[in-house]
Every structure is written in structure tokens, then in C-alpha cells.
Scaffold this motif. Sequence first.
Motif, PDB file in Angstrom:
ATOM      1  N   ASP A   1       0.779  -1.191   0.059  1.00  0.00           N
ATOM      2  CA  ASP A   1      -0.059  -0.122  -0.047  1.00  0.00           C
ATOM      3  C   ASP A   1       0.852   1.217   0.052  1.00  0.00           C
ATOM      4  OD1 ASP A   1       0.943   0.241   2.676  1.00  0.00           O
ATOM      5  OD2 ASP A   1      -0.945  -0.818   3.457  1.00  0.00           O
ATOM      6  N   TYR A   2       0.509   2.400   0.420  1.00  0.00           N
ATOM      7  CA  TYR A   2       1.030   3.404   0.153  1.00  0.00           C
ATOM      8  C   TYR A   2       2.345   3.840   1.120  1.00  0.00           C
ATOM      9  CZ  TYR A   2       2.210   8.584   0.267  1.00  0.00           C
ATOM     10  OH  TYR A   2       3.128   9.832   0.238  1.00  0.00           O
ATOM     11  N   GLN A   3       2.300   3.156   2.355  1.00  0.00           N
ATOM     12  CA  GLN A   3       3.692   3.177   3.065  1.00  0.00           C
ATOM     13  C   GLN A   3       4.302   1.744   3.562  1.00  0.00           C
ATOM     14  OE1 GLN A   3       2.440   5.455   6.445  1.00  0.00           O
ATOM     15  NE2 GLN A   3       2.412   7.256   5.501  1.00  0.00           N
ATOM     16  N   THR A   4       3.671   0.690   3.261  1.00  0.00           N
ATOM     17  CA  THR A   4       3.963  -0.686   3.812  1.00  0.00           C
ATOM     18  C   THR A   4       3.876  -1.819   2.583  1.00  0.00           C
ATOM     19  OG1 THR A   4       1.928  -1.185   4.427  1.00  0.00           O
ATOM     20  CG2 THR A   4       3.180  -0.310   6.054  1.00  0.00           C
ATOM     21  N   HIS A   5       5.077  -2.499   2.773  1.00  0.00           N
ATOM     22  CA  HIS A   5       4.912  -3.678   1.994  1.00  0.00           C
ATOM     23  C   HIS A   5       4.480  -4.954   3.200  1.00  0.00           C
ATOM     24  CE1 HIS A   5       7.506  -6.921  -0.467  1.00  0.00           C
ATOM     25  NE2 HIS A   5       6.217  -7.162  -0.490  1.00  0.00           N
ATOM     26  N   PHE A   6       3.494  -5.730   2.856  1.00  0.00           N
ATOM     27  CA  PHE A   6       3.047  -6.662   3.626  1.00  0.00           C
ATOM     28  C   PHE A   6       2.670  -8.042   3.092  1.00  0.00           C
ATOM     29  CE2 PHE A   6      -0.608  -4.791   1.424  1.00  0.00           C
ATOM     30  CZ  PHE A   6      -1.483  -5.944   1.059  1.00  0.00           C
ATOM     31  N   ARG A   7       2.758  -9.145   4.223  1.00  0.00           N
ATOM     32  CA  ARG A   7       2.546 -10.336   3.785  1.00  0.00           C
ATOM     33  C   ARG A   7       1.347 -11.135   4.517  1.00  0.00           C
ATOM     34  NH1 ARG A   7       6.999 -13.355   0.603  1.00  0.00           N
ATOM     35  NH2 ARG A   7       5.695 -14.963  -0.550  1.00  0.00           N
ATOM     36  N   ASN A   8       0.250 -11.519   4.164  1.00  0.00           N
ATOM     37  CA  ASN A   8      -0.819 -12.136   5.281  1.00  0.00           C
ATOM     38  C   ASN A   8      -0.706 -13.627   4.915  1.00  0.00           C
ATOM     39  OD1 ASN A   8      -1.567  -9.629   5.839  1.00  0.00           O
ATOM     40  ND2 ASN A   8      -3.182  -9.425   4.162  1.00  0.00           N
ATOM     41  N   LEU A   9      -0.741 -14.082   5.929  1.00  0.00           N
ATOM     42  CA  LEU A   9      -0.547 -15.748   5.964  1.00  0.00           C
ATOM     43  C   LEU A   9      -1.710 -16.480   6.598  1.00  0.00           C
ATOM     44  CD1 LEU A   9       3.277 -16.029   6.671  1.00  0.00           C
ATOM     45  CD2 LEU A   9       2.100 -16.086   4.408  1.00  0.00           C
ATOM     46  N   THR A  10      -2.418 -17.537   5.999  1.00  0.00           N
ATOM     47  CA  THR A  10      -3.333 -18.533   6.789  1.00  0.00           C
ATOM     48  C   THR A  10      -2.344 -19.868   6.969  1.00  0.00           C
ATOM     49  OG1 THR A  10      -5.187 -17.380   6.191  1.00  0.00           O
ATOM     50  CG2 THR A  10      -5.437 -19.590   7.004  1.00  0.00           C
ATOM     51  N   ILE A  11      -2.092 -20.122   8.318  1.00  0.00           N
ATOM     52  CA  ILE A  11      -1.438 -21.285   8.484  1.00  0.00           C
ATOM     53  C   ILE A  11      -2.075 -22.513   9.404  1.00  0.00           C
ATOM     54  CG2 ILE A  11       0.669 -22.207   9.826  1.00  0.00           C
ATOM     55  CD1 ILE A  11       1.627 -19.054   9.442  1.00  0.00           C
ATOM     56  N   ARG A  12      -1.968 -23.538   9.118  1.00  0.00           N
ATOM     57  CA  ARG A  12      -2.422 -24.657  10.016  1.00  0.00           C
ATOM     58  C   ARG A  12      -1.392 -25.323  10.529  1.00  0.00           C
ATOM     59  NH1 ARG A  12      -7.420 -26.387   8.592  1.00  0.00           N
ATOM     60  NH2 ARG A  12      -7.385 -27.530  10.800  1.00  0.00           N
ATOM     61  N   ILE A  13      -1.499 -25.726  11.921  1.00  0.00           N
ATOM     62  CA  ILE A  13      -0.385 -26.188  12.881  1.00  0.00           C
ATOM     63  C   ILE A  13      -1.203 -27.399  13.428  1.00  0.00           C
ATOM     64  CG2 ILE A  13       1.133 -25.768  14.580  1.00  0.00           C
ATOM     65  CD1 ILE A  13       2.111 -24.706  11.916  1.00  0.00           C
ATOM     66  N   PRO A  14      -0.428 -28.556  13.690  1.00  0.00           N
ATOM     67  CA  PRO A  14      -0.998 -29.320  14.720  1.00  0.00           C
ATOM     68  C   PRO A  14      -1.140 -28.942  15.902  1.00  0.00           C
ATOM     69  CG  PRO A  14       0.683 -30.448  13.574  1.00  0.00           C
ATOM     70  CD  PRO A  14       0.750 -29.060  13.134  1.00  0.00           C
ATOM     71  N   SER A  15      -2.348 -28.875  16.800  1.00  0.00           N
ATOM     72  CA  SER A  15      -2.428 -28.370  17.937  1.00  0.00           C
ATOM     73  C   SER A  15      -1.652 -28.617  19.020  1.00  0.00           C
ATOM     74  CB  SER A  15      -4.073 -28.961  18.509  1.00  0.00           C
ATOM     75  OG  SER A  15      -4.939 -28.392  17.543  1.00  0.00           O
ATOM     76  N   LYS A  16      -0.964 -29.692  18.709  1.00  0.00           N
ATOM     77  CA  LYS A  16       0.043 -30.101  20.050  1.00  0.00           C
ATOM     78  C   LYS A  16       1.502 -29.288  19.834  1.00  0.00           C
ATOM     79  CE  LYS A  16       2.143 -33.715  17.202  1.00  0.00           C
ATOM     80  NZ  LYS A  16       2.304 -35.213  17.251  1.00  0.00           N
ATOM     81  N   ASN A  17       1.677 -28.757  18.621  1.00  0.00           N
ATOM     82  CA  ASN A  17       2.554 -27.736  18.450  1.00  0.00           C
ATOM     83  C   ASN A  17       2.216 -26.320  18.383  1.00  0.00           C
ATOM     84  OD1 ASN A  17       4.119 -30.111  17.967  1.00  0.00           O
ATOM     85  ND2 ASN A  17       3.839 -30.209  15.825  1.00  0.00           N
ATOM     86  N   PHE A  18       1.068 -25.969  18.873  1.00  0.00           N
ATOM     87  CA  PHE A  18       0.715 -24.617  18.607  1.00  0.00           C
ATOM     88  C   PHE A  18       1.335 -23.688  19.382  1.00  0.00           C
ATOM     89  CE2 PHE A  18      -2.206 -21.304  20.101  1.00  0.00           C
ATOM     90  CZ  PHE A  18      -2.459 -20.687  19.004  1.00  0.00           C
ATOM     91  N   ASP A  19       1.562 -24.031  20.617  1.00  0.00           N
ATOM     92  CA  ASP A  19       2.417 -23.125  21.623  1.00  0.00           C
ATOM     93  C   ASP A  19       3.655 -22.859  21.235  1.00  0.00           C
ATOM     94  OD1 ASP A  19       0.039 -22.635  23.017  1.00  0.00           O
ATOM     95  OD2 ASP A  19       0.582 -24.277  24.492  1.00  0.00           O
ATOM     96  N   ALA A  20       4.372 -24.155  20.921  1.00  0.00           N
ATOM     97  CA  ALA A  20       5.862 -23.972  20.280  1.00  0.00           C
ATOM     98  C   ALA A  20       5.763 -22.968  19.048  1.00  0.00           C
ATOM     99  CB  ALA A  20       6.206 -25.311  19.907  1.00  0.00           C
ATOM    100  N   PHE A  21       4.844 -23.183  18.237  1.00  0.00           N
ATOM    101  CA  PHE A  21       4.971 -22.456  17.026  1.00  0.00           C
ATOM    102  C   PHE A  21       4.888 -20.901  17.190  1.00  0.00           C
ATOM    103  CE2 PHE A  21       2.838 -20.358  13.324  1.00  0.00           C
ATOM    104  CZ  PHE A  21       3.558 -20.588  12.317  1.00  0.00           C
ATOM    105  N   ILE A  22       3.918 -20.528  18.279  1.00  0.00           N
ATOM    106  CA  ILE A  22       3.511 -19.110  18.428  1.00  0.00           C
ATOM    107  C   ILE A  22       5.002 -18.473  19.018  1.00  0.00           C
ATOM    108  CG2 ILE A  22       2.310 -17.478  19.809  1.00  0.00           C
ATOM    109  CD1 ILE A  22       0.744 -18.752  17.651  1.00  0.00           C
ATOM    110  N   LYS A  23       5.672 -19.157  19.756  1.00  0.00           N
ATOM    111  CA  LYS A  23       6.622 -18.977  20.805  1.00  0.00           C
ATOM    112  C   LYS A  23       7.866 -18.493  19.535  1.00  0.00           C
ATOM    113  CE  LYS A  23       9.801 -20.015  24.490  1.00  0.00           C
ATOM    114  NZ  LYS A  23      10.075 -21.135  25.694  1.00  0.00           N
TER     115      LYS A  23
END
Length: 289
Positions: free
Chosen positions: A112-134
Motif C-alpha cells: 500500500d502507500y507506506q508498507t509492504h505486507f504479507r498475509n498468511l493463513t497457517i494450519r499447525i497441529p494443535s500439539k505444536n501450537f504453543d511452540a510455533f507461536i513462541k
Amino acid sequence: MKNYFYSLLLVFSIISCKNDASSEASEDRFMSVQLPAKEINYNAVAVDSAAVALEEPSSNTSDDGLDKIKPQIIKNGDLRFETEDLEKTYETVQNAVKKNSGNIQNDNEGKDYQTHFRNLTIRIPSKNFDAFIKEISTGVNYFDRKEISSEDVTEEYIDVASRIKTKKALEERYLELLKKATKVSEMLEVERQLSEIREEIESKEGRLKYIKNRVSMSTITLEIYKTDAEKSGATVSFGSKIVNAIKSGFNAISTFFIWLIEIWPFIVILVAIIYFVKKRFKKKTQKDV
């Protein structure tokens, strides 16, 4: 024999109605058998309990093991933060997704006018959810948005699973009744009931599969962006601003001349019209004099 068969069919229909009322409340409809009143002699109906068991299919979770199911939790995340190096951060996210056995469902890149961005939709096994976020949060000074949600769907899971088991038990009883049918009309009526039960079973199984998928795989929406310093003016010096202004002015002049070249036919037509109008007006003035 005919009255006997129809009486059995009626009994199963009543059982189905009673079971639906206790396990499915108002959601499942009563699949009653519509039979002419004159064909049923209620005084002559005698149901042999040895031939057909009249116990209702049990929906008690303590008898079918459903009470031992682990909590079914759906985890979701929504994150947005700024980065100084968009490509490097994106590479870090990709490595984290692979490391945690996930996958990227959607990947949208833009400016856009001031930024370059990237939007992602990610699927992660629930058991690895916290580790991925961290892992993807490492090095982030602050988040523009960080929303982590957990939804407990254990009750719905048990309810749907119980209904499936109940319907399958009822289906087995109708199959047994179908084996005892001796006339085409009787077979068709039982098959109609079986078809409706099977549709309900498939619907519930689809819902259960959806819940299992949401529980086993968490969904994370991630937006990373980099601010364009030159356009935002955050770190641009005064001299750079003058240079950029000169460049912008030159570009504006170039754009103007290009625009004139594009519309030259209209300019020629306009000049010709003005010339003829002016010439005609001049002649008229001379005649009046």
C-alpha cells in the motif's frame, strides 16, 4: 401376519421417536410410519419379545466410553507485527511451519502507500501450537495485534458421537425388520425409514469429522509488514526530501507531456473548431460594418 409386521414397524417408529426426544431434543424429526388406520388392529397386536428386543439404544456416555474422551479444544491465533526485513521474517515463518509439521494454506503479498505486507493463513497441529507461536514471536518488540483463543467443544463432540451410535443401533434393528418383511410394500416402507436414518448418520458423521479436524489442526492468521521509510518520511533527511521533490516535479512534467501526446487528436480538432468559429465571426463583423 400382515398386522403383525406392521405392528413391529410401528413399535420401531415409536422407539425412534422416544430416543430422538431424549438424545436429540428438537433437532431430529420423528420418522413415523404412516399406515392406514384400518390395517392396524390394536387389540390383536401381540409383539413377541423373544423375536424383537424392545430396549432403546443406549445413549448413556458411561456405557459407551464417551465419558473417557479427552477434552476437545479448538485453538486459534491472530497475529500482526512489523519487521525490518520482510523476506527474512517470512523465511523464519516458513522454517517454523515445516519444523512443526504444519502447512501454509493462503499466502498473500502486497503493497500500500507506506508498507509492504504479507498475509498468511497457517494450519499447525494443535500439539505444536504453543511452540510455533513462541518461535515466530522471537525477536518481535511488540505486536499490533495478538489474539489467542481456545474453544472447548468436548460437549458437542460427545453429543454428536452419542447420536451417531444411537442412530446406528436403530439402523441395525430396521435391518433385522427388513429381513422379516414378506411383501414388497413392507420392504419399501422399511427401506424408506432406513434411507432417512442413513442420511442422518452421514450428516452427524460429517459434523464429527469437521470437529476432529478443527481440534487436531489449529488455525493461525499471521500478518507481517515492513514500513517504507522513504514514503513515510520516518528516517528521510532534508536533503533527501529536496531530491525526492525535484524527482517528483520532473516526473509530473513528464507525465503531463505524455498526456498531451496521448490526446493530440482532440487538441487538433479543438484548434480547428476554434479557428473556423473565429474566422466566421470575423466575416460576420465585417459585413455588419
